[in-house]
Design an enzyme around this catalytic site. Structure first.
Site, PDB file in Angstrom:
ATOM      1  CG  ASP A   1      -1.843   1.162   1.256  1.00 38.79           C
ATOM      2  OD1 ASP A   1      -1.422   2.278   0.894  1.00 38.79           O
ATOM      3  OD2 ASP A   1      -3.013   0.981   1.605  1.00 38.79           O
ATOM      4  CG  HIS A   2       1.425   4.323  -3.171  1.00 35.13           C
ATOM      5  ND1 HIS A   2       0.163   4.029  -3.588  1.00 35.13           N
ATOM      6  CD2 HIS A   2       1.537   5.662  -3.273  1.00 35.13           C
ATOM      7  CE1 HIS A   2      -0.468   5.144  -3.935  1.00 35.13           C
ATOM      8  NE2 HIS A   2       0.350   6.157  -3.757  1.00 35.13           N
TER       9      HIS A   2
ATOM     10  CG  HIS B   1      -4.216   4.474  -0.654  1.00 39.22           C
ATOM     11  ND1 HIS B   1      -3.267   3.487  -0.661  1.00 39.22           N
ATOM     12  CD2 HIS B   1      -4.461   4.752  -1.962  1.00 39.22           C
ATOM     13  CE1 HIS B   1      -2.954   3.184  -1.914  1.00 39.22           C
ATOM     14  NE2 HIS B   1      -3.667   3.933  -2.719  1.00 39.22           N
TER      15      HIS B   1
HETATM   16  C1  BG6 Z   1      -3.624   4.665  -6.300  1.00 39.96           C
HETATM   17  C2  BG6 Z   1      -4.967   4.724  -6.961  1.00 39.96           C
HETATM   18  O1  BG6 Z   1      -3.556   3.598  -5.415  1.00 39.96           O
HETATM   19  O2  BG6 Z   1      -3.402   5.882  -5.608  1.00 39.96           O
HETATM   20  C3  BG6 Z   1      -5.077   5.909  -7.895  1.00 39.96           C
HETATM   21  O3  BG6 Z   1      -5.192   3.523  -7.693  1.00 39.96           O
HETATM   22  C4  BG6 Z   1      -4.730   7.173  -7.169  1.00 39.96           C
HETATM   23  O4  BG6 Z   1      -6.370   5.997  -8.465  1.00 39.96           O
HETATM   24  C5  BG6 Z   1      -3.410   7.028  -6.438  1.00 39.96           C
HETATM   25  O5  BG6 Z   1      -4.638   8.210  -8.134  1.00 39.96           O
HETATM   26  C6  BG6 Z   1      -3.142   8.225  -5.560  1.00 39.96           C
HETATM   27  O6  BG6 Z   1      -1.841   8.135  -5.061  1.00 39.96           O
HETATM   28  P1  BG6 Z   1      -1.064   9.432  -4.611  1.00 39.96           P
HETATM   29  O7  BG6 Z   1       0.218   8.924  -4.055  1.00 39.96           O
HETATM   30  O8  BG6 Z   1      -0.914  10.307  -5.836  1.00 39.96           O
HETATM   31  O9  BG6 Z   1      -1.943  10.096  -3.595  1.00 39.96           O
END
Ligand code: BG6
Length: 502
Positions: free
Chosen positions: A185-186, A248
């Site tokens: 989960d980045h 997230h």
């Molecule tokens: C991803 C989603 O996990 O997270 C995307 O699949 C989203 O739809 C993205 O745009 C948002 O990531 P960040 O790091 O730009 O907030």
């Protein structure tokens, strides 16, 4: 360069080597780790894909990705040349069993070359429907039973619902031990997200007031200005609640709401997070109508440009009922958080790109000041800006300078740009390094993923069973549908944003 211990010799095999994730995120992150001296002394990155690429063409393609998406824009020609010595491309049809022998042979060759058996990481940077089959085929290789040295990395979405997530867990665990599986989960790799633990558990100041006695509500906004960016096909199977809340946003809530860990051991941190997920109230169908709102963007204008509605996006059905916006009021039924609402919202094509968490404290029990002194009085509030601003602000009352006693709110701000050099690693750098080092703290355990699905399932099912009557229901460049305002206004509050919070 800092003097630090590097990870052990590593062989990183990226399925989806010619794909978008590797192009935008993985290679830029790996190259930054290389520049900063964090890559192992001995390593090789093998990109696997169906397309035909010579190594040179492959390198040129990835360099293009770095130039567009890396946090470092300056040229690093010599470093890049050095880095490409460690990168090869392997054309392979991942659907054919026989092809996997090539991987086992490659590992043997590298073992001889390195003079040591490397950590072998299989990174699934492919469409989610391909993961089970690749994992099964990899599972047939002897080296996958080596739980100390072989790891598999699985990206989100992890399953489409509770059942499919459970099936995927069962399948992966029939091939690999849980300690070999890294579910990404980045958000957890973001500096500002990791800092929530530092803020809460590195300071004695906050813990005594971090509970239902002092906190009125918590809010999380994860807003994006972009639409579905050509990912219509995927998004049609997902929607905002699945895409952002199930993973997230629930992870952010875990960081805010968890109990203090007794150590930084991966399982200890993850146990404390699972406790939060288990305590989040699971809604009945009636409660879903009361506590959750969905939306979909219409066509309109963003920054002077005409933008299509969601239903006009590529690969999207013209009568799609998929949510591009979701807002939910959650409750955590435990001693610390009983009756404290956690309001969350996320959406595409909103007014601003911003992710913030706001912790609103209760008013002081009584005021000795005359009414005119405190006309502009506001409750204390802690705002954690996750991105793109990276700061923490604590709002409190101050005496406005002058002969009268007038109070007004001021912010005490900690800003990453001022406090540090503003060159924070990207989430994927942190996560890739952790995988190479074998540290699973920032990765989702099987039970965590399933506990998170259990929370969103009643909402998804209720929404699937009742088509929305008002889609599309919000204009681009807005803050989502009116019902989302009503959801929070009913409780006497409003959604909060940066920078002009009042
Ligand atoms: C991803 C989603 O996990 O997270 C995307 O699949 C989203 O739809 C993205 O745009 C948002 O990531 P960040 O790091 O730009 O907030």
């Amino acid at each position: 360069m800092e003097n630090h211990k590097r990870p052990p010799a590593t062989l990183l095999v990226i399925f989806g080597g010619s794909g978008d994730l590797n192009y935008r995120k993985l290679t830029p992150a790996l190259f930054n780790l290389f520049i900063d001296g964090w890559m192992p002394e001995k390593f090789e990155i093998i990109g696997i894909g169906r397309s035909e690429f010579s190594d040179d063409k492959y390198h040129a393609h990835l360099l293009d990705g770095i130039n567009q998406f890396s946090r470092r824009k300056e040229q690093k020609d010599d470093k890049w040349q050095e880095f490409t010595q460690h990168m090869t491309y392997m054309q392979m049809d991942a659907e054919k069993d026989d092809e996997y022998k090539k991987i086992a042979e490659l590992v043997k060759t590298k073992e001889t070359e390195f003079g040591i058996h490397p950590i072998v990481i299989f990174y699934m940077a492919v469409a989610p429907q391909l993961v089970p089959d690749i994992a099964k085929k990899l599972g047939g290789l002897e080296l996958c039973s080596d739980s100390k040295c072989t790891r598999i990395v699985v990206e989100k979405p992890f399953g489409h619902d509770l059942d499919s997530a459970h099936q995927l867990n069962t399948l992966l665990k029939s091939m690999f031990k849980e300690c070999q599986i890294y579910r990404i989960d980045h958000y957890l790799g973001k500096e500002t997200v990791q800092n929530i633990l530092a803020l809460r558990f590195g300071n004695a100041l906050f813990e005594p007031i971090w509970n239902r006695n002092y906190i009125e509500f918590v809010q999380v906004t994860a807003a994006e200005t972009v639409g579905v960016e050509g990912r219509g096909g995927y998004y049609e199977t997902a929607g905002g609640l699945r895409d952002m809340v199930q993973n997230h946003i629930l992870q952010l809530i875990c960081m805010i709401a968890m109990e203090a860990p007794v150590s930084f051991d991966a399982d200890e941190i993850r146990n404390k997070k699972v406790d939060v997920l288990n305590a989040i109230r699971k809604y009945t169908r009636e409660e879903v109508h009361e506590h959750a709102v969905r939306g979909q963007y219409s066509e309109g204008w963003m920054m002077g440009e005409k933008t299509p509605g969601y239903r006009q996006e590529k690969s999207v059905s013209p009568d799609s009922n998929v949510d591009t916006f979701a807002a939910v009021k959650f409750y955590i039924d435990n001693w610390r958080w009983q009756n404290v609402p956690f309001y969350v919202r996320t959406g595409k094509r909103l007014h601003e790109k911003t992710t913030i968490i706001t912790v609103q404290f209760k008013p002081a029990p009584s005021y000795a000041f005359p009414p005119e002194a405190s006309e502009t009085w506001r409750s204390n509030r802690l705002t954690l800006s996750i991105q793109p601003e990276m700061d923490i602000r604590l709002r409190f009352q101050a005496k406005h300078p002058g002969q009268s006693m007038i109070l007004n709110p001021v912010d005490m701000i900690f800003n990453y740009k001022d406090a540090y050099d503003g060159n924070e690693p990207e989430a994927y750098e942190t996560l890739l390094l952790d995988i190479m080092e074998g540290n699973a703290t920032l990765f989702m355990r099987d039970d965590q993923v399933e506990a998170a699905w259990k929370i969103v399932m009643p909402i998804l099912e209720t929404w699937e069973n009742r088509a929305p009557s008002d889609f599309p229901n919000y204009a681009p460049n807005s803050w989502g549908p009116e019902d989302a305002e009503a959801l929070i206004a009913r409780d006497g509050y409003n959604w909060l944003t940066l920078p002009s919070q009042h």
